[in-house]
Design an enzyme around this catalytic site. Sequence first.
Site, mmCIF file in Angstrom:
data_model
loop_
_atom_site.group_PDB
_atom_site.id
_atom_site.type_symbol
_atom_site.label_atom_id
_atom_site.label_comp_id
_atom_site.label_asym_id
_atom_site.label_seq_id
_atom_site.Cartn_x
_atom_site.Cartn_y
_atom_site.Cartn_z
ATOM 1 N N ARG A 1 42.455 -17.919 -6.070
ATOM 2 C CA ARG A 1 41.631 -18.105 -7.267
ATOM 3 C C ARG A 1 41.228 -16.766 -7.899
ATOM 4 O O ARG A 1 41.728 -15.720 -7.498
ATOM 5 C CB ARG A 1 40.415 -18.952 -6.905
ATOM 6 C CG ARG A 1 40.833 -20.324 -6.371
ATOM 7 C CD ARG A 1 39.672 -21.271 -6.233
ATOM 8 N NE ARG A 1 40.103 -22.601 -5.824
ATOM 9 C CZ ARG A 1 39.293 -23.642 -5.722
ATOM 10 N NH1 ARG A 1 37.996 -23.508 -5.978
ATOM 11 N NH2 ARG A 1 39.736 -24.823 -5.345
ATOM 12 N N CYS B 1 29.190 -23.258 -3.062
ATOM 13 C CA CYS B 1 29.325 -22.515 -4.326
ATOM 14 C C CYS B 1 28.148 -21.588 -4.604
ATOM 15 O O CYS B 1 28.318 -20.553 -5.234
ATOM 16 C CB CYS B 1 29.512 -23.489 -5.485
ATOM 17 S SG CYS B 1 31.019 -24.483 -5.359
#
Length: 570
Positions: A151, A483
């Site tokens: 990512r 997150c």
Amino acid sequence: MSDDKKFTVEGKLADNERLKRESNLLRGTITTDLKDDVTGGFTADNFQLIRFHGMYQQDDRDIRAERMKQKLEPLHNVMLRARLPGGIIQPDQWLVIDKFAADYTMYGSIRLTTRQTFQFHGVLKPNIKQMHQTLNKAGIDSIATAGDVNRNVLCTSNPVESELHQEAYEWATKISEHLLPKTKAYAEIWLDGEKVDSTQEDEPILGTNYLPRKFKTTVVVPPHNDVDVHANDLNFVAIAENGKLIGFNVLVGGGLAMTHGDKSTFPRKADDFGFIPLDKTLDVAAAVLTTQRDWGNRVNRKNAKTKYTLERVGVDNFKAEVEKRSETTFEDSRPYEFTTRGDRYGWVEGIDGKHHLTLFIENGRILDYPGKTLKTGCAEIAKIHTGDFRMTANQNLIVAGVPSELKQQIEDLAVAHGLMEASVSNQRKDSMACVSLPTCPLAMAEAERYLPEAVSEIEAMLTKHKMQDESIIYRITGCPNGCGRAMLAEVGLVGKGPGKYNLHIGGNREGTRIPRMYKENITDTEIMSHLDDLIGRWSNEREEKESFGDYVIRAGIIAPVVDSARDFYD
């Protein structure tokens, strides 16, 4: 028996493996779904496949029940996460995303994320293709910012503060490009690119089944651990001699996600494999990723990340395979130390005499509020700014490369629009939350919307106990997926249900220790009561300059997590 066979997990493959194998290199039938105006969402496999293109399907959970009563489907929309290695964006690009957010998103905001990029939230299906084409014209894409791929690559912020920072940023960009998917699916679907025969395409690094799970990479310049290296699969720690970058220490196998009730899942710190010279950087990056590609668990996605592969096959075996594939031998790690990880607010002067202004953006949410017109202010700065913007991994924004003659004008704009406030406490600056409700489908409890109130309560406690000049690394994540990076905080809240969290304490300020669960499944009111008591004890019993996380360990209030695979749940 080959090592690949020896270390492969046997069993029925997870359905995501079928999905990727049958996706025609990430194309699926997304183009067909885009033409279907009966539903606002994506169907079957495409719901997962759009993630490889940088999007998650979501809905507004605040109105989900009401829509069900009206016999309407959820208000489907997508969140897009852009690919910006090192978080750099130009002023003209900023104005493009500012306008799109205002005109075509349900919430009108730009959200800076812990992945050092921006997100659009609430883009309806008819506007998705236009979103990608608008970004493409501005030189931005969202390739591989989600899904089972490498990512967005993070990099220590302010890369022009020194030559070392500039080199680190350049390597972050090179790594990102090297590990990107090679399929032309993104261009075909979203940019009306020429269709190619996928049988003639190849994915030499990622493989046609891509990775077993998501993969995150960083480049970090000590002593600032502002990217939280232990939250990531692969980290390159910059090593310098006489101010020049000579190579990296390579850290592998960090990750924070876990699953409630499943003790085979846990947060984990990265292992230091050793030092490599610069010319081996891309080879080692590919070797780590392909070893995880081939050895990672494709049977159980909950145990599919790199951290679990290292635990299963052994760090020494994984490291030896990386050396074999990269045709290099790790040298002993070079010494380094992390002393800080937050952003440095206010003005900093760079090596070229230009200035960088770091702005605190609570929760990373750039929107106009009564008396704080943050979004308008950023746009006004972009209209006159001649440098660039740099998003940080802590959800803040740097106005970088400001010449002396524009410094006061930009500061005046920042102050006028509430982007610079002298009253912001150290505690608020050291607090962070993920997005969570109402948009994230995984959210179990509030995070972003709860954080401001929670910080105010902690500020009051610090003042009450005469600790108002101190702060605690405090983070909230609405579910156990990590997150908000709560599992590297001194105090971390992990959502368990509406208004309920697991309370973890005992991390450190440097981000090199995982906190342990102190209380399980308690209300926000109970959490604040516990914190009031603990802060009071910290105030009365601390040693000189002792941080909260270090205090609760020394005082025996909580035991340190030494080896999370074996003692995180003890």
